[in-house]
Design an enzyme around this catalytic site. Structure first.
Site, PDB file in Angstrom:
ATOM      1  N   ASN A 283      -2.607   8.130   5.047  1.00 58.39           N
ATOM      2  CA  ASN A 283      -1.326   7.457   5.271  1.00 58.39           C
ATOM      3  C   ASN A 283      -1.025   7.147   6.732  1.00 58.39           C
ATOM      4  O   ASN A 283       0.000   6.536   7.041  1.00 58.39           O
ATOM      5  CB  ASN A 283      -0.180   8.312   4.707  1.00 58.39           C
ATOM      6  CG  ASN A 283      -0.187   8.357   3.193  1.00 58.39           C
ATOM      7  OD1 ASN A 283      -0.613   7.421   2.539  1.00 58.39           O
ATOM      8  ND2 ASN A 283       0.268   9.467   2.631  1.00 58.39           N
TER       9      ASN A 283
ATOM     10  N   ARG B 280       0.830  -1.204   0.000  1.00 65.87           N
ATOM     11  CA  ARG B 280       0.000   0.000   0.000  1.00 65.87           C
ATOM     12  C   ARG B 280       0.869   1.260   0.000  1.00 65.87           C
ATOM     13  O   ARG B 280       0.549   2.264  -0.651  1.00 65.87           O
ATOM     14  CB  ARG B 280      -0.920  -0.028   1.221  1.00 65.87           C
ATOM     15  CG  ARG B 280      -1.952   1.079   1.278  1.00 65.87           C
ATOM     16  CD  ARG B 280      -3.034   0.722   2.289  1.00 65.87           C
ATOM     17  NE  ARG B 280      -3.831   1.883   2.635  1.00 65.87           N
ATOM     18  CZ  ARG B 280      -3.806   2.498   3.820  1.00 65.87           C
ATOM     19  NH1 ARG B 280      -3.015   2.039   4.773  1.00 65.87           N
ATOM     20  NH2 ARG B 280      -4.559   3.532   4.050  1.00 65.87           N
TER      21      ARG B 280
ATOM     22  N   HIS C 242      -6.232  -5.938  -2.266  1.00 62.25           N
ATOM     23  CA  HIS C 242      -7.001  -5.999  -1.025  1.00 62.25           C
ATOM     24  C   HIS C 242      -7.175  -7.432  -0.538  1.00 62.25           C
ATOM     25  O   HIS C 242      -7.851  -7.658   0.464  1.00 62.25           O
ATOM     26  CB  HIS C 242      -8.373  -5.351  -1.227  1.00 62.25           C
ATOM     27  CG  HIS C 242      -8.322  -3.858  -1.357  1.00 62.25           C
ATOM     28  ND1 HIS C 242      -9.403  -3.087  -1.692  1.00 62.25           N
ATOM     29  CD2 HIS C 242      -7.290  -2.988  -1.192  1.00 62.25           C
ATOM     30  CE1 HIS C 242      -9.053  -1.812  -1.739  1.00 62.25           C
ATOM     31  NE2 HIS C 242      -7.766  -1.732  -1.447  1.00 62.25           N
TER      32      HIS C 242
ATOM     33  N   ASP D 170      -3.697 -14.147  -2.635  1.00 60.37           N
ATOM     34  CA  ASP D 170      -4.406 -15.093  -3.500  1.00 60.37           C
ATOM     35  C   ASP D 170      -5.541 -14.367  -4.222  1.00 60.37           C
ATOM     36  O   ASP D 170      -5.679 -13.149  -4.117  1.00 60.37           O
ATOM     37  CB  ASP D 170      -4.935 -16.288  -2.691  1.00 60.37           C
ATOM     38  CG  ASP D 170      -5.794 -15.866  -1.492  1.00 60.37           C
ATOM     39  OD1 ASP D 170      -6.531 -14.850  -1.617  1.00 60.37           O
ATOM     40  OD2 ASP D 170      -5.727 -16.519  -0.440  1.00 60.37           O
TER      41      ASP D 170
ATOM     42  N   ASP E 226       8.379   8.559  -6.285  1.00 65.09           N
ATOM     43  CA  ASP E 226       9.599   9.316  -5.976  1.00 65.09           C
ATOM     44  C   ASP E 226      10.018   9.217  -4.518  1.00 65.09           C
ATOM     45  O   ASP E 226      10.884   9.961  -4.060  1.00 65.09           O
ATOM     46  CB  ASP E 226       9.417  10.788  -6.352  1.00 65.09           C
ATOM     47  CG  ASP E 226       8.389  11.489  -5.462  1.00 65.09           C
ATOM     48  OD1 ASP E 226       7.605  10.789  -4.771  1.00 65.09           O
ATOM     49  OD2 ASP E 226       8.361  12.735  -5.452  1.00 65.09           O
TER      50      ASP E 226
ATOM     51  N   SER F  40       8.386  10.124  -1.950  1.00 61.11           N
ATOM     52  CA  SER F  40       7.940  11.267  -1.139  1.00 61.11           C
ATOM     53  C   SER F  40       7.148  10.832   0.086  1.00 61.11           C
ATOM     54  O   SER F  40       7.111  11.541   1.098  1.00 61.11           O
ATOM     55  CB  SER F  40       7.115  12.249  -1.988  1.00 61.11           C
ATOM     56  OG  SER F  40       6.017  11.602  -2.604  1.00 61.11           O
TER      57      SER F  40
ATOM     58  N   PRO G 222      -6.951   7.668  -4.257  1.00 62.05           N
ATOM     59  CA  PRO G 222      -8.218   6.946  -4.405  1.00 62.05           C
ATOM     60  C   PRO G 222      -8.749   6.538  -3.036  1.00 62.05           C
ATOM     61  O   PRO G 222      -8.019   5.959  -2.227  1.00 62.05           O
ATOM     62  CB  PRO G 222      -7.816   5.718  -5.241  1.00 62.05           C
ATOM     63  CG  PRO G 222      -6.642   6.195  -6.036  1.00 62.05           C
ATOM     64  CD  PRO G 222      -5.882   7.103  -5.104  1.00 62.05           C
TER      65      PRO G 222
ATOM     66  N   ASP H  66      -9.568  -9.871   3.655  1.00 63.80           N
ATOM     67  CA  ASP H  66      -9.889 -11.163   3.049  1.00 63.80           C
ATOM     68  C   ASP H  66      -9.970 -12.172   4.193  1.00 63.80           C
ATOM     69  O   ASP H  66      -8.998 -12.852   4.505  1.00 63.80           O
ATOM     70  CB  ASP H  66      -8.784 -11.547   2.061  1.00 63.80           C
ATOM     71  CG  ASP H  66      -9.040 -12.871   1.359  1.00 63.80           C
ATOM     72  OD1 ASP H  66     -10.011 -13.564   1.724  1.00 63.80           O
ATOM     73  OD2 ASP H  66      -8.265 -13.226   0.451  1.00 63.80           O
TER      74      ASP H  66
ATOM     75  N   HIS I  45       0.569   4.302  -2.572  1.00 64.99           N
ATOM     76  CA  HIS I  45       0.335   5.678  -2.122  1.00 64.99           C
ATOM     77  C   HIS I  45       1.455   6.603  -2.569  1.00 64.99           C
ATOM     78  O   HIS I  45       1.220   7.772  -2.863  1.00 64.99           O
ATOM     79  CB  HIS I  45       0.198   5.715  -0.603  1.00 64.99           C
ATOM     80  CG  HIS I  45      -1.140   5.244  -0.121  1.00 64.99           C
ATOM     81  ND1 HIS I  45      -1.709   5.665   1.070  1.00 64.99           N
ATOM     82  CD2 HIS I  45      -2.038   4.389  -0.675  1.00 64.99           C
ATOM     83  CE1 HIS I  45      -2.893   5.094   1.214  1.00 64.99           C
ATOM     84  NE2 HIS I  45      -3.110   4.309   0.183  1.00 64.99           N
TER      85      HIS I  45
END
Length: 326
Positions: free
Chosen positions: A97, A65, A194, A253, A77, A79, A164, A245, A69
């Site tokens: 975050n 993740r 996810h 998976d 980069d 950041s 998003p 999950d 992000h």
């Protein structure tokens, strides 16, 4: 003669502009980029990552993740790795975050590489490699990572709000991915990430208790699944963790697509995949074929994502410490 010189000058300018454009779009990343300057880079990062994931496999999801992000804000980069300063709140402290973890893995890999080849490997490249190796460590796919990214010097917390969102609808999600050069297929493929990780109840309580402001539940959720979720998450609960999950949240998976088909995806953005012809067809195919092409598709989409708006050449810098600009 003057005319020829003018034409030659124009051609040179066009070539240089093309170079800048292609470089900015990641085409100057390449496999084996550090072959001469730091030939053991991938082996070193793989070992550091394996050492951490073997002890704490739950770190794989936030590391994947973190890479996502990072790439969606100012490109890939590094950041997202920068700490805040007295005069600037960095991406790390942006609301989306705050739940990221695993910075110590990046720091450990950077430290090992600085001993091997100081000042050579960027933090952005390290993050790209760690995300790949962390997924591979939990039985996920492995993909080639072209290298050569440079580290950015700017990190702004407020910009993280453009990531998003878990409550995004399909139109918003498609537009956000398209703005980064990613396709509708990339959207539904990368959503498959996810399959690992957890999320706090705070991301779902509105879906459970007050979806339209009338004390109702999101009708796109499986009504048979709602009592289970309500038992886990009370209306004011912001800390309890839910498995993305259930049953295999530490194993990469294809189960995510089966869960979405059953209308049991945790986020509105998961449910939204059933609201588009292309994304819903992909969800159905992977659920029915037991993920026959998911790993291959995920590899391809991750390579694309890892090249979003990268800095190359003389742009940016190679940080000495991933949390600080030089």
């Amino acid at each position: 003669m003057a005319y020829k010189k003018h034409i030659s000058s124009l051609l040179l300018q066009l070539i240089l502009l093309a170079f800048v454009f292609v470089s900015a779009n990641g085409s100057y990343l390449k496999l084996g980029f550090y072959q001469k300057t730091c030939p053991n880079v991938e082996a070193i990062v793989a070992k550091v990552t394996a050492d951490h994931i073997s002890v704490a496999p739950s770190l794989a999801a936030p590391l994947l993740r973190m890479h996502f992000h990072d790439c969606f804000i100012r490109g890939c980069d590094g950041s997202v790795l920068l700490d805040s300063t007295k005069t600037n709140a960095a991406e790390k402290v942006g609301p989306p975050n705050l739940s990221l973890r695993g910075y110590q893995v990046i720091d450990a890999a950077k430290s090992a590489l600085e001993k091997e080849c100081p000042g050579v490997v960027s933090c952005a490249d390290i993050l790209s490699l760690v995300a790949r190796d962390a997924v591979y460590q939990i039985k996920g796919p492995w993909w080639p990572v072209p290298l050569g990214r440079r580290d950015g010097r700017v990190s702004i917390a407020l910009e993280s709000l453009s990531l998003p969102a878990p409550f995004g609808n399909i139109a918003q999600l498609k537009a956000q991915f398209a703005s980064k050069g990613l396709s509708v297929k990339d959207l539904v493929v990368l959503s498959g990430g996810h399959t690992i990780g957890t999320s706090q109840c705070s991301t779902i309580v509105i879906r459970l208790y007050n979806f339209t402001g009338k004390g109702d539940t999101d009708p796109t959720l499986d009504p048979k699944y709602v009592p289970f979720l309500k038992k886990k998450c009370k209306p004011t609960d912001t800390t309890t963790l839910l498995e993305m999950d259930p049953g295999s949240f530490r194993t990469f998976d294809e189960d995510y697509y089966t869960i979405v088909m059953k209308r049991r995806g945790l986020f509105q953005s998961d449910a939204a995949l059933l609201d588009d012809k292309e994304t819903s067809a992909y969800v159905k195919f992977q659920a029915q074929s037991h993920g026959s092409t998911f790993f291959k598709d995920f590899e391809e989409s991750m390579v694309k994502m890892g090249q979003i708006e990268v800095l190359t050449g003389s742009a940016g810098e190679i940080r000495k410490h991933c949390a600080l600009v030089n």
